[in-house]
Motif scaffolding. Structure first.
Motif, PDB file in Angstrom:
ATOM      1  N   ARG A  73      39.299  26.831  34.857  1.00 61.09           N
ATOM      2  CA  ARG A  73      39.476  26.547  36.274  1.00 61.09           C
ATOM      3  C   ARG A  73      38.981  25.140  36.581  1.00 61.09           C
ATOM      4  NH1 ARG A  73      36.307  31.319  37.039  1.00 61.09           N
ATOM      5  NH2 ARG A  73      34.809  29.989  38.134  1.00 61.09           N
ATOM      6  N   GLY A  74      39.740  24.427  37.426  1.00 60.48           N
ATOM      7  CA  GLY A  74      39.302  23.115  37.897  1.00 60.48           C
ATOM      8  C   GLY A  74      39.998  21.969  37.205  1.00 60.48           C
ATOM      9  N   GLU A  75      40.053  20.849  37.896  1.00 62.02           N
ATOM     10  CA  GLU A  75      40.762  19.670  37.396  1.00 62.02           C
ATOM     11  C   GLU A  75      39.835  18.494  37.121  1.00 62.02           C
ATOM     12  OE1 GLU A  75      43.931  19.816  36.695  1.00 62.02           O
ATOM     13  OE2 GLU A  75      44.090  21.868  37.463  1.00 62.02           O
ATOM     14  N   ALA A  76      38.565  18.602  37.512  1.00 57.95           N
ATOM     15  CA  ALA A  76      37.641  17.478  37.333  1.00 57.95           C
ATOM     16  C   ALA A  76      36.979  17.566  35.964  1.00 57.95           C
ATOM     17  CB  ALA A  76      36.600  17.474  38.445  1.00 57.95           C
ATOM     18  N   GLY A  77      36.066  16.629  35.707  1.00 59.97           N
ATOM     19  CA  GLY A  77      35.315  16.658  34.461  1.00 59.97           C
ATOM     20  C   GLY A  77      36.159  16.327  33.244  1.00 59.97           C
ATOM     21  N   HIS A  78      35.685  16.752  32.094  1.00 60.93           N
ATOM     22  CA  HIS A  78      36.376  16.473  30.840  1.00 60.93           C
ATOM     23  C   HIS A  78      35.924  17.475  29.796  1.00 60.93           C
ATOM     24  CE1 HIS A  78      32.675  14.531  29.256  1.00 60.93           C
ATOM     25  NE2 HIS A  78      32.516  14.122  30.505  1.00 60.93           N
ATOM     26  N   GLY A  79      36.570  17.461  28.649  1.00 64.62           N
ATOM     27  CA  GLY A  79      36.183  18.354  27.560  1.00 64.62           C
ATOM     28  C   GLY A  79      36.307  19.819  27.946  1.00 64.62           C
ATOM     29  N   TYR A  80      35.258  20.573  27.689  1.00 63.42           N
ATOM     30  CA  TYR A  80      35.234  22.013  27.946  1.00 63.42           C
ATOM     31  C   TYR A  80      34.856  22.362  29.391  1.00 63.42           C
ATOM     32  CZ  TYR A  80      35.657  23.774  23.105  1.00 63.42           C
ATOM     33  OH  TYR A  80      36.109  24.122  21.850  1.00 63.42           O
ATOM     34  N   ASP A  81      34.722  21.388  30.264  1.00 63.51           N
ATOM     35  CA  ASP A  81      34.257  21.655  31.631  1.00 63.51           C
ATOM     36  C   ASP A  81      35.044  22.760  32.347  1.00 63.51           C
ATOM     37  OD1 ASP A  81      32.285  19.798  31.323  1.00 63.51           O
ATOM     38  OD2 ASP A  81      33.140  18.302  32.673  1.00 63.51           O
ATOM     39  N   PRO A  82      36.381  22.859  32.186  1.00 69.34           N
ATOM     40  CA  PRO A  82      37.113  23.889  32.937  1.00 69.34           C
ATOM     41  C   PRO A  82      36.798  25.325  32.532  1.00 69.34           C
ATOM     42  CG  PRO A  82      38.591  22.109  32.296  1.00 69.34           C
ATOM     43  CD  PRO A  82      37.314  21.913  31.521  1.00 69.34           C
ATOM     44  N   CYS A  83      36.198  25.540  31.366  1.00 70.29           N
ATOM     45  CA  CYS A  83      35.912  26.918  30.966  1.00 70.29           C
ATOM     46  C   CYS A  83      34.421  27.189  30.857  1.00 70.29           C
ATOM     47  CB  CYS A  83      36.637  27.286  29.665  1.00 70.29           C
ATOM     48  SG  CYS A  83      35.950  26.562  28.173  1.00 70.29           S
ATOM     49  N   PHE A  84      33.583  26.305  31.439  1.00 69.74           N
ATOM     50  CA  PHE A  84      32.141  26.530  31.410  1.00 69.74           C
ATOM     51  C   PHE A  84      31.613  26.734  32.819  1.00 69.74           C
ATOM     52  CE2 PHE A  84      27.669  25.244  31.478  1.00 69.74           C
ATOM     53  CZ  PHE A  84      27.165  26.058  30.473  1.00 69.74           C
ATOM     54  N   GLN A  85      31.010  27.902  33.035  1.00 72.55           N
ATOM     55  CA  GLN A  85      30.412  28.246  34.325  1.00 72.55           C
ATOM     56  C   GLN A  85      28.896  28.251  34.164  1.00 72.55           C
ATOM     57  OE1 GLN A  85      32.218  31.578  36.542  1.00 72.55           O
ATOM     58  NE2 GLN A  85      30.150  32.417  36.704  1.00 72.55           N
ATOM     59  N   ASP A 101      24.030  28.780  37.754  1.00 75.33           N
ATOM     60  CA  ASP A 101      23.396  28.288  38.985  1.00 75.33           C
ATOM     61  C   ASP A 101      23.683  29.196  40.176  1.00 75.33           C
ATOM     62  OD1 ASP A 101      26.071  27.785  39.291  1.00 75.33           O
ATOM     63  OD2 ASP A 101      25.817  25.814  40.192  1.00 75.33           O
ATOM     64  N   GLY A 102      24.394  30.312  39.913  1.00 78.20           N
ATOM     65  CA  GLY A 102      24.692  31.243  40.975  1.00 78.20           C
ATOM     66  C   GLY A 102      25.834  30.854  41.876  1.00 78.20           C
ATOM     67  N   ASP A 103      26.467  29.729  41.602  1.00 85.61           N
ATOM     68  CA  ASP A 103      27.530  29.204  42.447  1.00 85.61           C
ATOM     69  C   ASP A 103      28.882  29.827  42.126  1.00 85.61           C
ATOM     70  OD1 ASP A 103      29.780  27.051  42.804  1.00 85.61           O
ATOM     71  OD2 ASP A 103      28.205  26.424  44.195  1.00 85.61           O
ATOM     72  N   GLY A 104      29.109  30.091  40.834  1.00 84.94           N
ATOM     73  CA  GLY A 104      30.359  30.709  40.414  1.00 84.94           C
ATOM     74  C   GLY A 104      31.462  29.734  40.059  1.00 84.94           C
ATOM     75  N   ARG A 105      31.242  28.441  40.253  1.00 85.03           N
ATOM     76  CA  ARG A 105      32.243  27.440  39.903  1.00 85.03           C
ATOM     77  C   ARG A 105      32.016  26.923  38.485  1.00 85.03           C
ATOM     78  NH1 ARG A 105      31.870  22.782  44.126  1.00 85.03           N
ATOM     79  NH2 ARG A 105      29.654  23.366  44.015  1.00 85.03           N
ATOM     80  N   THR A 106      33.099  26.443  37.875  1.00 84.66           N
ATOM     81  CA  THR A 106      32.982  25.758  36.589  1.00 84.66           C
ATOM     82  C   THR A 106      32.584  24.309  36.844  1.00 84.66           C
ATOM     83  OG1 THR A 106      35.261  24.962  36.510  1.00 84.66           O
ATOM     84  CG2 THR A 106      34.841  27.191  35.655  1.00 84.66           C
ATOM     85  N   PHE A 107      32.171  23.638  35.773  1.00 80.87           N
ATOM     86  CA  PHE A 107      31.864  22.207  35.904  1.00 80.87           C
ATOM     87  C   PHE A 107      33.086  21.426  36.414  1.00 80.87           C
ATOM     88  CE2 PHE A 107      28.086  21.566  32.752  1.00 80.87           C
ATOM     89  CZ  PHE A 107      27.195  21.904  33.756  1.00 80.87           C
ATOM     90  N   ALA A 108      34.283  21.870  36.026  1.00 85.03           N
ATOM     91  CA  ALA A 108      35.501  21.161  36.411  1.00 85.03           C
ATOM     92  C   ALA A 108      35.884  21.391  37.870  1.00 85.03           C
ATOM     93  CB  ALA A 108      36.660  21.558  35.506  1.00 85.03           C
ATOM     94  N   GLU A 109      35.215  22.328  38.525  1.00 86.72           N
ATOM     95  CA  GLU A 109      35.450  22.563  39.949  1.00 86.72           C
ATOM     96  C   GLU A 109      34.424  21.854  40.825  1.00 86.72           C
ATOM     97  OE1 GLU A 109      37.462  26.881  40.404  1.00 86.72           O
ATOM     98  OE2 GLU A 109      35.504  26.943  39.419  1.00 86.72           O
TER      99      GLU A 109
END
Length: 208
Positions: free
Chosen positions: A156-168, A171-179
């Motif tokens: 999920r998500g379009e930001a970041g790079h590498g594995y960011d879209p599949c790493f949550q 932090d209790g937020d529920g978003r991936t790094f790419a979000e």
């Protein structure tokens, strides 16, 4: 290690522009000018070590010797517990294709491996970042940072790079790094954790 980085210019020993921008943003408050190994056209050294620390120091030393400037290197990757810590230090290798690195392929490969292992979610994992500074006189400072969380599917998500879209991250937020925005990620990431440790050892207090 208590040596301070007194130089106002440093080589970031990577050709990965995503990493360069993150590190540049983290160094900005100290007024340190950064130039990347890619911008200088430095060769990419072969990563022959089997640990993050070994490869990180190797890359920093190569950039320092080639440029004559202090060099900061990053070696990072993702460790998935269901895979015994893989891909780990070989994270980038999992993305290699004849056409270059393809992290969408790497994330798919990781997901398939987790399913093959028969692991049930949550698939706990962590990003690891090791940072090394090498000075022209050969002195080295190395620190390790982590970001605990889980790998998720689908990405999920379009930001970041590498594995960011599949790493949550945990932090209790529920978003991936790419979000997340760059600033949000920089407050939680493995690189931010490592950088905080490096700052306390090498950079000194953050300027007001």
């Amino acid at each position: 290690m208590t040596r301070r980085l007194s130089d106002r210019k440093i080589v970031v020993a990577t050709h990965n522009e995503g990493k360069v921008e993150e590190i540049r943003a983290l160094l900005a408050p100290w007024g340190i000018e950064t130039v990347s190994a890619g911008e200088l056209g430095l060769p990419v050294p072969e990563e022959t070590e089997t640990t993050f620390e070994g490869n990180c120091a190797l890359k920093a030393r190569a950039a320092c010797e080639a440029s004559g400037l202090p060099a900061l290197a990053d070696d990072s990757g993702i460790e998935v517990d269901a895979l015994g810590g893989a891909p780990g230090v070989y994270t980038a290798d999992w993305a290699e294709t004849p056409q270059g690195r393809d992290f969408a392929r790497a994330m798919s490969r990781t997901h398939a491996a987790v399913l093959e292992a028969g692991a049930s979610p949550p698939w706990t994992a962590r990003f690891v970042c090791v940072l090394s500074v090498v000075w022209p006189d050969g002195e080295v400072a190395t620190v390790r940072g982590t970001a605990e969380g889980q790998v998720i599917w689908p990405p999920r998500g379009e930001a970041g790079h590498g594995y960011d879209p599949c790493f949550q991250p945990d932090d209790g937020d529920g978003r991936t790094f790419a979000e997340m925005s760059g600033a949000e990620k920089n407050g939680l990431s493995h690189r931010a954790d490592a950088f905080a440790k490096l700052a306390s050892q090498v950079l000194g207090p953050r300027p007001a």
